[in-house]
Motif scaffolding. Structure first.
Motif, mmCIF file in Angstrom:
data_model
loop_
_atom_site.group_PDB
_atom_site.id
_atom_site.type_symbol
_atom_site.label_atom_id
_atom_site.label_comp_id
_atom_site.label_asym_id
_atom_site.label_seq_id
_atom_site.Cartn_x
_atom_site.Cartn_y
_atom_site.Cartn_z
ATOM 1 N N ASP A 145 -27.794 11.014 -42.295
ATOM 2 C CA ASP A 145 -26.631 10.480 -42.939
ATOM 3 C C ASP A 145 -25.726 10.444 -42.822
ATOM 4 N N GLU A 205 -27.809 7.923 -55.240
ATOM 5 C CA GLU A 205 -26.427 8.310 -55.245
ATOM 6 C C GLU A 205 -26.126 7.835 -53.652
ATOM 7 N N THR A 206 -24.438 8.251 -53.513
ATOM 8 C CA THR A 206 -23.982 7.052 -52.794
ATOM 9 C C THR A 206 -22.968 8.349 -52.509
ATOM 10 N N TYR A 218 -27.988 5.275 -51.372
ATOM 11 C CA TYR A 218 -29.803 5.772 -51.742
ATOM 12 C C TYR A 218 -30.274 5.199 -53.339
ATOM 13 N N ASP A 233 -38.094 3.291 -51.224
ATOM 14 C CA ASP A 233 -39.600 5.067 -51.583
ATOM 15 C C ASP A 233 -39.404 4.083 -52.434
ATOM 16 N N SER A 267 -35.910 6.218 -55.770
ATOM 17 C CA SER A 267 -37.260 5.683 -55.705
ATOM 18 C C SER A 267 -37.875 5.436 -57.160
ATOM 19 N N LYS A 310 -36.312 9.733 -48.633
ATOM 20 C CA LYS A 310 -35.825 11.266 -49.728
ATOM 21 C C LYS A 310 -36.531 11.125 -51.407
ATOM 22 N N SER A 343 -30.349 4.669 -47.292
ATOM 23 C CA SER A 343 -31.075 5.619 -47.178
ATOM 24 C C SER A 343 -31.772 5.163 -47.663
ATOM 25 N N ALA A 344 -33.152 5.409 -46.570
ATOM 26 C CA ALA A 344 -34.353 5.208 -47.427
ATOM 27 C C ALA A 344 -35.173 7.101 -47.062
#
Length: 368
Positions: A218, A242-243, A253, A34, A256, A236, A233-234
């Motif tokens: 996810d 974040e975890t 994640y 991101d 960004s 978002k 993750s992407a």
């Protein structure tokens, strides 16, 4: 260096007594996603307005990290920054060629200019791109891959990628020939294939984004598909890292806009089983790591070119065109009429929240 650390510990029932003192072997994974067009360093409010971020700082940061490591990118390159949009992806090809990415993936938002434009960007980069559920006339579109396998210190790691099927399949007119398959079924098939090939650990590059109407996310992917070790993750568009953990699958994640990088340390036992996972959100501070001169110079040139384009004259207005959030908006009417005319639609609606300013009297620029 300010580091936000989160420690996940997985202890199997068999892990007892002397096993607790077993030497664990690390594999380091770094992750960006991101970027949204923010490819240069700038003052960041969440880091006390210190200069942070950008590919030039990222490259210098990586030079401080011991090899070997795995480095991934999750795509979503454009976003709200005009610096990203106006290059149509050229900044990615120009600025990441010398950054040692292991592999990358893409999101549906990277297809905003169509598949031919994205293909031209991807094929210029020296690292592979992986999207397992994207098809062009029934095949993985060249030069994409459906999976990759890498070995780090004797640990065999399989990687596959997923894209949001709803975003792809609803745009068949714009994305001619492209379709995206069910991510859950594809994930099951890929996990089975990679295990047949003897991988010890599976990493998923997921651009599924927020939870979809059909419930796919996810977290649900980790709940339904076995043997997924790590989901990166992407798509978002959130500022902070974040975890999460679902069924022994770790989900990360990285946040960004490329002002920090996610670092995941996987610790394996002698049987090549993961026993511990550590996560760090590491700020890419210019004062700490400096900048790669070549990338910084090229980024500055790209930004100057963007500013030139943004200052280009579009029209001259004899009077300002106002906007409003509480009544009918003259500028909203004008923009809706433009969409209707230019796109040859049956109708057009503009959300007034997306209109940030009125158009000024006089010279109207691309930026306006």
């Amino acid at each position: 260096m300010r580091v936000k650390s989160i420690l996940f510990i997985l202890l199997a029932a068999a892990l007892s007594g002397g096993c607790l003192h077993e030497e664990l072997h690390p594999v380091d994974v770094y992750y960006t996603a991101d970027v949204q067009g923010f490819y240069w360093s700038r003052m960041e409010p969440r880091f006390e307005n210190k200069e942070a971020g950008g590919y030039a700082v990222l490259k210098n940061f990586l030079q401080t990290r011991p090899a070997p490591y795995l480095l991934f990118d999750g795509g979503n390159w454009f976003g709200s920054a005009p610096e990203g949009n106006l290059t149509k992806g050229a900044y990615v090809a120009e600025l990441t060629k010398t950054i040692p990415y292991t592999a990358g993936s893409v999101s549906d938002k990277d297809l905003v200019y169509g598949w031919p434009s994205l293909r031209n960007t991807v094929r210029e980069l020296p690292y592979p791109f992986i999207v397992s559920n994207l098809k062009l006339e029934g095949k993985i579109p060249w030069p994409m891959h459906d999976y990759q396998i890498r070995t780090v210190d004797g640990i065999k790691i399989g990687i596959f990628g997923l894209i949001d099927p709803q975003a792809i399949n609803k745009n068949k007119g714009r994305l001619l020939g492209l379709t995206a398959q069910d991510p859950v079924q594809v994930a099951k098939d890929m996990a089975s294939l990679l295990r047949e090939k003897g991988v010890d650990f599976i990493i998923v590059l997921s651009a599924l984004g927020e939870e979809q109407k059909d419930g796919v996310s996810d977290a649900s992917l980790a709940g339904e598909v076995e043997h997924l070790g790590l989901i990166l993750s992407a798509n978002k568009d959130r500022e902070n890292a974040e975890t999460d953990t679902v069924n022994n699958t770790f989900i990360v994640y990285p946040g960004s806009k490329l002002d920090s990088i996610g670092h995941i340390r996987l610790l394996f036992d002698k049987n090549k089983q993961v026993r511990e996972v550590k996560f760090e959100d590491i700020p890419l501070l210019k004062e700490e790591f400096g900048e790669d001169e070549e990338i910084a110079s090229r980024a500055a040139a790209l930004r100057a070119d963007t500013r030139k384009k943004m200052n280009a004259r579009v029209a001259d207005m004899p009077q300002p065109v106002a906007t409003s959030l509480t009544a009918e908006s003259p500028l909203g009417d004008l923009l809706a009429q433009c969409l209707y005319k230019w796109s040859k639609l049956d109708g057009a609606i503009i959300n007034s929240d997306s209109i940030r300013n009125a158009l000024p009297e006089g010279r109207v620029t691309e930026y306006d």
